[in-house]
Motif scaffolding. Structure first.
Motif, PDB file in Angstrom:
ATOM      1  N   GLU A 109      58.911   4.374  11.137  1.00 44.88           N
ATOM      2  CA  GLU A 109      59.089   3.439  10.038  1.00 44.88           C
ATOM      3  C   GLU A 109      59.060   1.988  10.518  1.00 44.88           C
ATOM      4  N   LYS A 110      58.064   1.683  11.334  1.00 37.08           N
ATOM      5  CA  LYS A 110      57.811   0.344  11.878  1.00 37.08           C
ATOM      6  C   LYS A 110      58.917  -0.158  12.801  1.00 37.08           C
ATOM      7  N   VAL A 111      59.707   0.770  13.352  1.00 36.77           N
ATOM      8  CA  VAL A 111      60.757   0.421  14.304  1.00 36.77           C
ATOM      9  C   VAL A 111      60.506   1.203  15.590  1.00 36.77           C
ATOM     10  N   LEU A 112      60.456   0.494  16.723  1.00 36.08           N
ATOM     11  CA  LEU A 112      60.271   1.148  18.002  1.00 36.08           C
ATOM     12  C   LEU A 112      61.598   1.767  18.435  1.00 36.08           C
ATOM     13  N   GLN A 113      61.572   3.070  18.707  1.00 30.46           N
ATOM     14  CA  GLN A 113      62.786   3.797  19.022  1.00 30.46           C
ATOM     15  C   GLN A 113      62.602   4.540  20.341  1.00 30.46           C
ATOM     16  N   GLY A 114      63.584   4.416  21.228  1.00 26.00           N
ATOM     17  CA  GLY A 114      63.556   5.160  22.484  1.00 26.00           C
ATOM     18  C   GLY A 114      64.156   6.545  22.279  1.00 26.00           C
ATOM     19  N   ILE A 115      63.480   7.558  22.783  1.00 21.41           N
ATOM     20  CA  ILE A 115      63.963   8.933  22.671  1.00 21.41           C
ATOM     21  C   ILE A 115      64.092   9.505  24.079  1.00 21.41           C
ATOM     22  N   ARG A 116      65.257  10.080  24.361  1.00 21.56           N
ATOM     23  CA  ARG A 116      65.503  10.704  25.645  1.00 21.56           C
ATOM     24  C   ARG A 116      65.825  12.184  25.433  1.00 21.56           C
ATOM     25  N   VAL A 117      65.357  12.996  26.372  1.00 19.55           N
ATOM     26  CA  VAL A 117      65.607  14.437  26.334  1.00 19.55           C
ATOM     27  C   VAL A 117      66.485  14.780  27.538  1.00 19.55           C
ATOM     28  N   TYR A 118      67.549  15.560  27.286  1.00 22.70           N
ATOM     29  CA  TYR A 118      68.510  15.903  28.326  1.00 22.70           C
ATOM     30  C   TYR A 118      68.635  17.412  28.491  1.00 22.70           C
ATOM     31  N   ARG A 119      68.915  17.820  29.723  1.00 27.73           N
ATOM     32  CA  ARG A 119      69.367  19.174  30.008  1.00 27.73           C
ATOM     33  C   ARG A 119      70.825  19.050  30.439  1.00 27.73           C
ATOM     34  N   ILE A 120      71.708  19.720  29.722  1.00 27.47           N
ATOM     35  CA  ILE A 120      73.140  19.629  29.955  1.00 27.47           C
ATOM     36  C   ILE A 120      73.650  21.021  30.301  1.00 27.47           C
ATOM     37  N   THR A 121      74.346  21.131  31.413  1.00 22.28           N
ATOM     38  CA  THR A 121      74.907  22.413  31.827  1.00 22.28           C
ATOM     39  C   THR A 121      76.429  22.328  31.757  1.00 22.28           C
ATOM     40  N   ILE A 122      77.045  23.322  31.118  1.00 19.59           N
ATOM     41  CA  ILE A 122      78.496  23.410  31.006  1.00 19.59           C
ATOM     42  C   ILE A 122      78.921  24.832  31.348  1.00 19.59           C
ATOM     43  N   ARG A 123      80.223  25.034  31.499  1.00 21.20           N
ATOM     44  CA  ARG A 123      80.710  26.404  31.643  1.00 21.20           C
ATOM     45  C   ARG A 123      80.386  27.169  30.358  1.00 21.20           C
ATOM     46  N   HIS A 124      80.250  28.458  30.478  1.00 22.13           N
ATOM     47  CA  HIS A 124      79.786  29.287  29.357  1.00 22.13           C
ATOM     48  C   HIS A 124      80.666  29.126  28.111  1.00 22.13           C
ATOM     49  N   ARG A 125      80.010  28.928  26.983  1.00 20.34           N
ATOM     50  CA  ARG A 125      80.673  28.875  25.673  1.00 20.34           C
ATOM     51  C   ARG A 125      79.771  29.601  24.685  1.00 20.34           C
ATOM     52  N   THR A 126      80.399  30.244  23.705  1.00 24.60           N
ATOM     53  CA  THR A 126      79.618  30.938  22.683  1.00 24.60           C
ATOM     54  C   THR A 126      79.608  30.180  21.367  1.00 24.60           C
ATOM     55  N   ASP A 127      80.345  29.066  21.281  1.00 22.70           N
ATOM     56  CA  ASP A 127      80.456  28.338  20.014  1.00 22.70           C
ATOM     57  C   ASP A 127      79.569  27.102  19.939  1.00 22.70           C
ATOM     58  N   VAL A 128      78.622  26.955  20.851  1.00 26.76           N
ATOM     59  CA  VAL A 128      77.708  25.817  20.842  1.00 26.76           C
ATOM     60  C   VAL A 128      76.394  26.267  20.209  1.00 26.76           C
ATOM     61  N   SER A 129      75.933  25.507  19.207  1.00 27.66           N
ATOM     62  CA  SER A 129      74.694  25.864  18.519  1.00 27.66           C
ATOM     63  C   SER A 129      73.971  24.596  18.073  1.00 27.66           C
ATOM     64  N   GLU A 130      72.824  24.808  17.431  1.00 25.95           N
ATOM     65  CA  GLU A 130      72.033  23.690  16.927  1.00 25.95           C
ATOM     66  C   GLU A 130      72.744  22.948  15.797  1.00 25.95           C
ATOM     67  N   GLU A 131      73.805  23.520  15.237  1.00 27.34           N
ATOM     68  CA  GLU A 131      74.588  22.846  14.200  1.00 27.34           C
ATOM     69  C   GLU A 131      75.507  21.773  14.793  1.00 27.34           C
ATOM     70  N   CYS A 132      75.672  21.793  16.091  1.00 26.47           N
ATOM     71  CA  CYS A 132      76.546  20.844  16.776  1.00 26.47           C
ATOM     72  C   CYS A 132      75.722  19.659  17.290  1.00 26.47           C
ATOM     73  N   GLN A 133      76.427  18.644  17.725  1.00 29.32           N
ATOM     74  CA  GLN A 133      75.831  17.537  18.450  1.00 29.32           C
ATOM     75  C   GLN A 133      76.675  17.305  19.691  1.00 29.32           C
ATOM     76  N   VAL A 134      76.112  16.540  20.621  1.00 25.68           N
ATOM     77  CA  VAL A 134      76.804  16.178  21.853  1.00 25.68           C
ATOM     78  C   VAL A 134      77.014  14.671  21.852  1.00 25.68           C
ATOM     79  N   ARG A 135      78.208  14.251  22.236  1.00 31.27           N
ATOM     80  CA  ARG A 135      78.480  12.843  22.524  1.00 31.27           C
ATOM     81  C   ARG A 135      78.484  12.699  24.037  1.00 31.27           C
ATOM     82  N   TYR A 136      77.611  11.838  24.525  1.00 27.91           N
ATOM     83  CA  TYR A 136      77.537  11.573  25.961  1.00 27.91           C
ATOM     84  C   TYR A 136      77.574  10.065  26.135  1.00 27.91           C
TER      85      TYR A 136
END
Length: 115
Positions: free
Chosen positions: A55-82
């Motif tokens: 939409e006529k705005v230059l936006q930087g996009i970064r892709v991350y690989r994040i490793t944590i101890r095993h959890r079963t409650d993390v899904s695409e419905e969540c977000q990460v704050r880093y």
């Protein structure tokens, strides 16, 4: 047999896993907000970065690989704050199937502000 670094020694950052929740306002309506599901140690690796014109705005996009101890409650419905960044979770998986770690693929593309 040569061994690599253990998982614990690689988890040198902290992230928050957040999930959107709907709260009753008490007046017949509801509001959505972000609730912290967990604060966890993590290994955070930036895989790539690029700029896109949205939409006529230059936006930087970064892709991350994040490793944590095993959890079963993390899904695409969540977000990460880093740090100051909000990241969309695109996938969360147990790569070895041994319930030792969860690998999250996340990016900044269109992430909703969680604060």
């Amino acid at each position: 047999m040569k061994r690599g670094k253990g998982l614990s020694s690689r988890l040198n950052n902290e992230i928050e896993i957040v999930r959107k929740v709907e709260t009753d306002t008490g007046t017949g309506g509801s509001t959505e907000s972000w609730q912290v599901l967990a604060k966890v140690p993590a290994e955070v690796i930036c895989l790539s970065g690029r700029e896109v014109l949205t939409e006529k705005v230059l936006q930087g996009i970064r892709v991350y690989r994040i490793t944590i101890r095993h959890r079963t409650d993390v899904s695409e419905e969540c977000q990460v704050r880093y740090g100051d960044e909000d990241l969309n979770i695109r996938a969360a998986l147990d790569p070895k199937g041994q319930r030792e770690e969860t690998v999250i693929l996340a990016d900044t593309d269109g992430a909703l502000p969680t604060r």
